[in-house]
Design an enzyme around this catalytic site. Structure first.
Site, PDB file in Angstrom:
ATOM      1  N   ASP A  66       0.799  -1.224   0.000  1.00  0.00           N
ATOM      2  CA  ASP A  66       0.000   0.000   0.000  1.00  0.00           C
ATOM      3  C   ASP A  66       0.836   1.279   0.000  1.00  0.00           C
ATOM      4  OD1 ASP A  66      -2.504  -1.227  -0.115  1.00  0.00           O
ATOM      5  OD2 ASP A  66      -2.428  -1.676   2.017  1.00  0.00           O
ATOM      6  N   ASP A  90      -6.089  -5.320  -5.632  1.00  0.00           N
ATOM      7  CA  ASP A  90      -5.824  -3.922  -5.266  1.00  0.00           C
ATOM      8  C   ASP A  90      -4.383  -3.516  -5.600  1.00  0.00           C
ATOM      9  OD1 ASP A  90      -7.536  -5.534  -3.705  1.00  0.00           O
ATOM     10  OD2 ASP A  90      -7.735  -4.034  -2.145  1.00  0.00           O
TER      11      ASP A  90
HETATM   12  N1  GLY Z   1      -7.236  -2.070  -0.514  1.00  0.00           N
HETATM   13  C1  GLY Z   1      -8.285  -2.394   0.355  1.00  0.00           C
HETATM   14  C2  GLY Z   1      -9.658  -2.105  -0.106  1.00  0.00           C
HETATM   15  O1  GLY Z   1      -9.984  -1.904  -1.244  1.00  0.00           O
HETATM   16  O2  GLY Z   1     -10.499  -2.108   0.774  1.00  0.00           O
END
Ligand code: GLY
Length: 403
Positions: A117, A175
């Protein structure tokens, strides 16, 4: 409220291109941009008051009380990002100063243990800061973050590892496609062999994900777990969706945005072969999503929740899709699809700007949008405001304005 009306009146800017049929690339949103950025300007001053050097706004709880997270939370870049986007529209230097303040505190992430992230965190904050100001002091942080992300790549699995935990062997979530933008931008800033490696890591991750995450209908699984010793797939599942086999809306949105972004980035690098591959993927994902969206364009939190049409909507997924559709409309070689994408982006932005979703100034804790869903299986962030819904909503409007 008086202050809000003053802000509204002070905003002379609008992206309307007059009345009539929208051309691809610049849509007629009427007074929506001025209205939304006026609300944003007003709301974000409320929201930023409670954030410290170590915290960022996350969501609300009962009674519109704002919950702040540690800056290590994956969403910490979205609030400074929303401030940068608001500055982009309004040109307001007070907003610019707030954006810089909430960006620079994320420098602390460079010295910490992070996960995939770091891409979300740094690109929405430092990435926008650099794009909009050209400040030469910013690239070293972007390059350091890209170096941290590239170090998570395994040539055995052909992917970047998403999370550090023992529940899976080598988890990769869809993601993660979003974080590749940090590598593509970082590659250009870094140059040389290290930059080349960052770019190769991003492209390899995108290709491996294309092979292993997608079903025949171009919907995506949320998580693929790999065997780190030989790279074979151990399992395909969900963490935040309704079921392993269901189409979790935000996952589909990340896929759409991720491949559209990789098509843009590889095109920018004049890498025609990979750009064609990623554009084809984005177009197929777009067709799958377009065939499943409800009339007003805002997806149910999971397309396959059996309680649809009673199921909750997810404004965040709608906002991410809108921003991706707006960009795909510019890139797509299929002109009919391009028109459908742009029309859907306009529809989604219009729905999100209605009183059902857009907060009245002074409410919603200072967030812009209501009705997002974070993690229903985990029992957290259900039907609440979320920073990334606000961020991608503003980005979608700017893209539709050609800004
Ligand atoms: N990356 C986590 C979400 O989309 O909740």
């Amino acid at each position: 409220m008086n202050r809000y009306i003053l802000i509204l009146l002070a905003l002379a800017l609008s992206c309307s291109n007059g009345h009539g049929t929208a051309n691809i690339g610049k849509a007629d949103l009427g007074d929506i941009p001025t209205k939304v950025f006026s609300v944003a300007r007003f709301q974000f001053e409320i929201l930023e008051r409670g954030a410290t050097d170590r915290t960022a706004p996350r969501t609300t709880q009962e009674g519109d009380e704002v919950i702040y997270s540690d800056i290590g939370w994956w969403c910490s870049g979205f609030f400074p990002g929303s401030l940068w986007l608001t500055y982009r529209f309004t040109g307001d230097t007070t907003v610019r100063n707030l954006a810089a303040k909430h960006t620079h505190k994320l420098f602390a992430l460079i010295g910490r243990e992070t996960d995939h992230d770091i891409g979300f965190q740094i690109m929405s904050s430092y990435g926008n800061a650099y794009r909009l100001t050209g400040d030469k002091s910013l690239p070293p942080t972007i390059k350091s973050a890209a170096r941290k992300l590239a170090a998570r790549f395994s040539p055995v699995t052909g992917t970047i590892k998403s999370w550090n935990n023992d529940r899976w062997s080598y988890p990769v979530i869809i993601d993660n496609m979003m974080n590749l933008e940090l590598l593509m931008v970082g590659a250009r800033l870094t140059g040389g062999d290290e930059g080349k490696n960052m770019r190769e890591v991003a492209i390899k991750h995108a290709k491996t994900t294309l092979r292993n995450h997608f079903r025949d209908d171009w919907s995506t699984f949320h998580l693929v777990d790999y065997d780190p010793s030989d790279g074979h797939v151990l399992g395909r599942m969900t963490v935040q969706g309704y079921a392993d086999t269901s189409r979790w809306a935000r996952g589909q949105a990340w896929a759409l945005y991720g491949y559209t972004m990789m098509a843009r980035e590889t095109l920018f690098d004049q890498n025609a072969e990979d750009a064609a591959l990623f554009l084809d993927a984005a177009q197929n994902i777009a067709r799958m999503i377009l065939s499943r969206l409800p009339e007003d364009g805002i997806p149910y939190w999971d397309f396959d929740d059996p309680s649809v049409p009673e199921a909750l909507r997810d404004a965040s997924a709608g906002a991410i899709m809108a921003s991706a559709f707006a960009e795909l409309a510019l890139l797509s070689s299929d002109r009919d699809l391009a028109k459908e994408c742009q029309d859907m982006a306009v529809k989604q932005v219009t729905t999100l700007s209605s009183s059902e979703y857009l907060a009245q100034p002074g409410t919603n804790g200072g967030f812009l949008l209501r009705h997002s869903v974070g993690n229903i299986p985990g029992g957290t962030e259900i039907d609440v405001p979320l920073t990334y819904a606000d961020y991608y909503f503003l980005e979608a409007i700017l893209r539709l304005c050609g800004k």
